[in-house]
Motif scaffolding. Structure first.
Motif, PDB file in Angstrom:
ATOM      1  N   VAL A  10      31.815   6.781   4.669  1.00 58.90           N
ATOM      2  CA  VAL A  10      30.886   5.866   5.331  1.00 58.90           C
ATOM      3  C   VAL A  10      29.448   6.299   5.065  1.00 58.90           C
ATOM      4  CG1 VAL A  10      30.068   5.039   7.582  1.00 58.90           C
ATOM      5  CG2 VAL A  10      32.520   5.109   7.090  1.00 58.90           C
ATOM      6  N   LEU A  11      29.158   7.593   5.225  1.00 62.59           N
ATOM      7  CA  LEU A  11      27.806   8.086   4.974  1.00 62.59           C
ATOM      8  C   LEU A  11      27.396   7.866   3.520  1.00 62.59           C
ATOM      9  CD1 LEU A  11      27.272   9.354   7.760  1.00 62.59           C
ATOM     10  CD2 LEU A  11      26.543  11.378   6.562  1.00 62.59           C
ATOM     11  N   THR A  12      28.285   8.179   2.599  1.00 61.32           N
ATOM     12  CA  THR A  12      27.993   8.010   1.176  1.00 61.32           C
ATOM     13  C   THR A  12      27.740   6.543   0.852  1.00 61.32           C
ATOM     14  OG1 THR A  12      29.284   9.957   0.608  1.00 61.32           O
ATOM     15  CG2 THR A  12      28.876   8.379  -1.160  1.00 61.32           C
ATOM     16  N   ASP A  13      28.576   5.659   1.365  1.00 62.20           N
ATOM     17  CA  ASP A  13      28.422   4.231   1.092  1.00 62.20           C
ATOM     18  C   ASP A  13      27.083   3.711   1.606  1.00 62.20           C
ATOM     19  OD1 ASP A  13      29.412   1.675   0.110  1.00 62.20           O
ATOM     20  OD2 ASP A  13      29.562   1.124   2.226  1.00 62.20           O
ATOM     21  N   HIS A  14      26.713   4.094   2.821  1.00 68.37           N
ATOM     22  CA  HIS A  14      25.451   3.610   3.384  1.00 68.37           C
ATOM     23  C   HIS A  14      24.241   4.226   2.682  1.00 68.37           C
ATOM     24  CE1 HIS A  14      26.474   0.883   6.661  1.00 68.37           C
ATOM     25  NE2 HIS A  14      27.578   1.599   6.768  1.00 68.37           N
ATOM     26  N   ASN A  15      24.415   5.365   2.034  1.00 63.09           N
ATOM     27  CA  ASN A  15      23.314   5.961   1.289  1.00 63.09           C
ATOM     28  C   ASN A  15      23.185   5.394  -0.114  1.00 63.09           C
ATOM     29  OD1 ASN A  15      21.755   8.036   2.770  1.00 63.09           O
ATOM     30  ND2 ASN A  15      23.817   8.708   3.254  1.00 63.09           N
ATOM     31  N   LEU A  16      24.298   5.177  -0.770  1.00 59.69           N
ATOM     32  CA  LEU A  16      24.256   4.647  -2.131  1.00 59.69           C
ATOM     33  C   LEU A  16      24.024   3.141  -2.168  1.00 59.69           C
ATOM     34  CD1 LEU A  16      27.162   6.661  -3.802  1.00 59.69           C
ATOM     35  CD2 LEU A  16      24.692   7.073  -3.961  1.00 59.69           C
ATOM     36  N   HIS A  17      24.484   2.440  -1.122  1.00 58.68           N
ATOM     37  CA  HIS A  17      24.401   0.980  -1.090  1.00 58.68           C
ATOM     38  C   HIS A  17      23.904   0.492   0.266  1.00 58.68           C
ATOM     39  CE1 HIS A  17      26.830   1.369  -4.706  1.00 58.68           C
ATOM     40  NE2 HIS A  17      27.725   2.031  -4.011  1.00 58.68           N
ATOM     41  N   PRO A  18      22.705   0.916   0.675  1.00 58.56           N
ATOM     42  CA  PRO A  18      22.224   0.470   1.989  1.00 58.56           C
ATOM     43  C   PRO A  18      21.921  -1.029   1.973  1.00 58.56           C
ATOM     44  CG  PRO A  18      20.478   1.627   0.828  1.00 58.56           C
ATOM     45  CD  PRO A  18      21.723   1.756  -0.016  1.00 58.56           C
ATOM     46  N   SER A  57      15.337  -4.615   8.698  1.00 60.05           N
ATOM     47  CA  SER A  57      15.404  -3.717   7.559  1.00 60.05           C
ATOM     48  C   SER A  57      14.711  -2.422   7.931  1.00 60.05           C
ATOM     49  CB  SER A  57      14.737  -4.337   6.327  1.00 60.05           C
ATOM     50  OG  SER A  57      13.326  -4.290   6.435  1.00 60.05           O
ATOM     51  N   PHE A  58      14.816  -1.458   7.023  1.00 63.31           N
ATOM     52  CA  PHE A  58      14.059  -0.231   7.188  1.00 63.31           C
ATOM     53  C   PHE A  58      13.591   0.208   5.813  1.00 63.31           C
ATOM     54  CE2 PHE A  58      18.180   1.420   6.103  1.00 63.31           C
ATOM     55  CZ  PHE A  58      17.969   2.647   5.483  1.00 63.31           C
ATOM     56  N   GLN A  59      12.531   0.988   5.830  1.00 61.71           N
ATOM     57  CA  GLN A  59      11.999   1.580   4.613  1.00 61.71           C
ATOM     58  C   GLN A  59      11.606   3.005   4.956  1.00 61.71           C
ATOM     59  OE1 GLN A  59       9.179  -1.839   4.349  1.00 61.71           O
ATOM     60  NE2 GLN A  59       9.505  -1.559   2.152  1.00 61.71           N
ATOM     61  N   GLY A  60      11.535   3.837   3.961  1.00 63.40           N
ATOM     62  CA  GLY A  60      11.115   5.204   4.194  1.00 63.40           C
ATOM     63  C   GLY A  60      12.024   6.191   3.504  1.00 63.40           C
ATOM     64  N   ASP A  61      11.815   7.444   3.855  1.00 59.37           N
ATOM     65  CA  ASP A  61      12.549   8.527   3.227  1.00 59.37           C
ATOM     66  C   ASP A  61      13.126   9.443   4.291  1.00 59.37           C
ATOM     67  OD1 ASP A  61      11.860   7.963   0.428  1.00 59.37           O
ATOM     68  OD2 ASP A  61       9.815   8.372   1.117  1.00 59.37           O
ATOM     69  N   GLY A  62      14.219  10.050   3.926  1.00 55.64           N
ATOM     70  CA  GLY A  62      14.835  11.005   4.832  1.00 55.64           C
ATOM     71  C   GLY A  62      16.178  11.445   4.306  1.00 55.64           C
ATOM     72  N   CYS A  63      16.817  12.255   5.091  1.00 53.67           N
ATOM     73  CA  CYS A  63      18.124  12.785   4.705  1.00 53.67           C
ATOM     74  C   CYS A  63      19.190  11.700   4.773  1.00 53.67           C
ATOM     75  CB  CYS A  63      18.490  13.952   5.613  1.00 53.67           C
ATOM     76  SG  CYS A  63      18.866  13.454   7.305  1.00 53.67           S
ATOM     77  N   ALA A  64      20.342  12.024   4.236  1.00 60.30           N
ATOM     78  CA  ALA A  64      21.454  11.072   4.199  1.00 60.30           C
ATOM     79  C   ALA A  64      21.823  10.578   5.594  1.00 60.30           C
ATOM     80  CB  ALA A  64      22.665  11.725   3.531  1.00 60.30           C
ATOM     81  N   ILE A  65      21.798  11.459   6.568  1.00 57.79           N
ATOM     82  CA  ILE A  65      22.209  11.077   7.921  1.00 57.79           C
ATOM     83  C   ILE A  65      21.217  10.093   8.536  1.00 57.79           C
ATOM     84  CG2 ILE A  65      22.591  11.923  10.271  1.00 57.79           C
ATOM     85  CD1 ILE A  65      23.823  14.452   8.959  1.00 57.79           C
ATOM     86  N   SER A  66      19.913  10.353   8.418  1.00 55.81           N
ATOM     87  CA  SER A  66      18.934   9.440   9.027  1.00 55.81           C
ATOM     88  C   SER A  66      18.983   8.073   8.365  1.00 55.81           C
ATOM     89  CB  SER A  66      17.525  10.025   8.965  1.00 55.81           C
ATOM     90  OG  SER A  66      17.002  10.009   7.653  1.00 55.81           O
ATOM     91  N   GLN A  67      19.135   8.045   7.060  1.00 55.69           N
ATOM     92  CA  GLN A  67      19.147   6.788   6.322  1.00 55.69           C
ATOM     93  C   GLN A  67      20.426   5.995   6.608  1.00 55.69           C
ATOM     94  OE1 GLN A  67      16.121   6.143   3.997  1.00 55.69           O
ATOM     95  NE2 GLN A  67      15.739   7.475   5.745  1.00 55.69           N
ATOM     96  N   ALA A  68      21.566   6.661   6.593  1.00 54.89           N
ATOM     97  CA  ALA A  68      22.831   5.980   6.871  1.00 54.89           C
ATOM     98  C   ALA A  68      22.884   5.478   8.305  1.00 54.89           C
ATOM     99  CB  ALA A  68      24.005   6.917   6.592  1.00 54.89           C
ATOM    100  N   SER A  69      22.402   6.282   9.242  1.00 52.86           N
ATOM    101  CA  SER A  69      22.419   5.889  10.646  1.00 52.86           C
ATOM    102  C   SER A  69      21.555   4.651  10.875  1.00 52.86           C
ATOM    103  CB  SER A  69      21.945   7.054  11.525  1.00 52.86           C
ATOM    104  OG  SER A  69      22.026   6.715  12.888  1.00 52.86           O
ATOM    105  N   ALA A  70      20.368   4.604  10.266  1.00 48.42           N
ATOM    106  CA  ALA A  70      19.497   3.430  10.405  1.00 48.42           C
ATOM    107  C   ALA A  70      20.167   2.195   9.811  1.00 48.42           C
ATOM    108  CB  ALA A  70      18.155   3.692   9.727  1.00 48.42           C
TER     109      ALA A  70
END
Length: 142
Positions: A10-18, A57-70
């Protein structure tokens, strides 16, 4: 974690394909959320009309967890009323503290994979960044 493979998928999917990481030109609510302890920085963009979150939507930078959670948060709250979105945020934040019931956690759908993040204290602020930004956005009664 009960199912670490599912968590990682789930984390990988949301990071690679948000699905929600992009500009939102017609957003009428925008708020920056920052985690100064690690440098995660997001802009939460919502199109809020007639009491409903029409798009986000969201924009920005961060670790995998912050990006996937958003990204997972936006999957949940688009189409919801302000009250429904804030209720989901409350459940998420209580889940991270170990205070939410299993029935409540089920309402979080994929975001429930972050349930055991509390065992990684340095990552808690990452997981809650988007959710805290959402709370802050609606704090002033908008």
């Amino acid at each position: 974690m009960e199912n670490k493979t599912f968590y990682n998928e789930v984390l990988t999917d949301h990071n690679l394909h948000p699905g929600h990481k992009h500009a939102l030109d017609d957003a009428n609510m925008i708020l920056e959320g920052v985690n100064p302890s690690c440098g995660d920085d997001i802009f939460l963009n919502l199109k809020f009309e007639d009491g409903v979150i029409k798009d986000g939507s969201f924009q920005g930078d961060g670790c995998a967890i912050s990006q996937a959670s958003a990204d997972m948060m936006l999957d949940l709250i688009v189409g919801k009323t302000k009250e429904e979105a804030l209720q989901l945020a409350d459940i998420f934040l209580r889940m991270i503290k170990g205070e939410a019931s299993d029935d409540e956690i089920d309402q979080l759908e994929e975001a429930s994979v972050l349930k055991d993040i509390s065992h990684m204290p340095a990552r808690v602020k990452c997981a809650v960044l988007g959710w805290r930004t959402l709370n802050e956005m609606f704090k002033d009664g908008k």
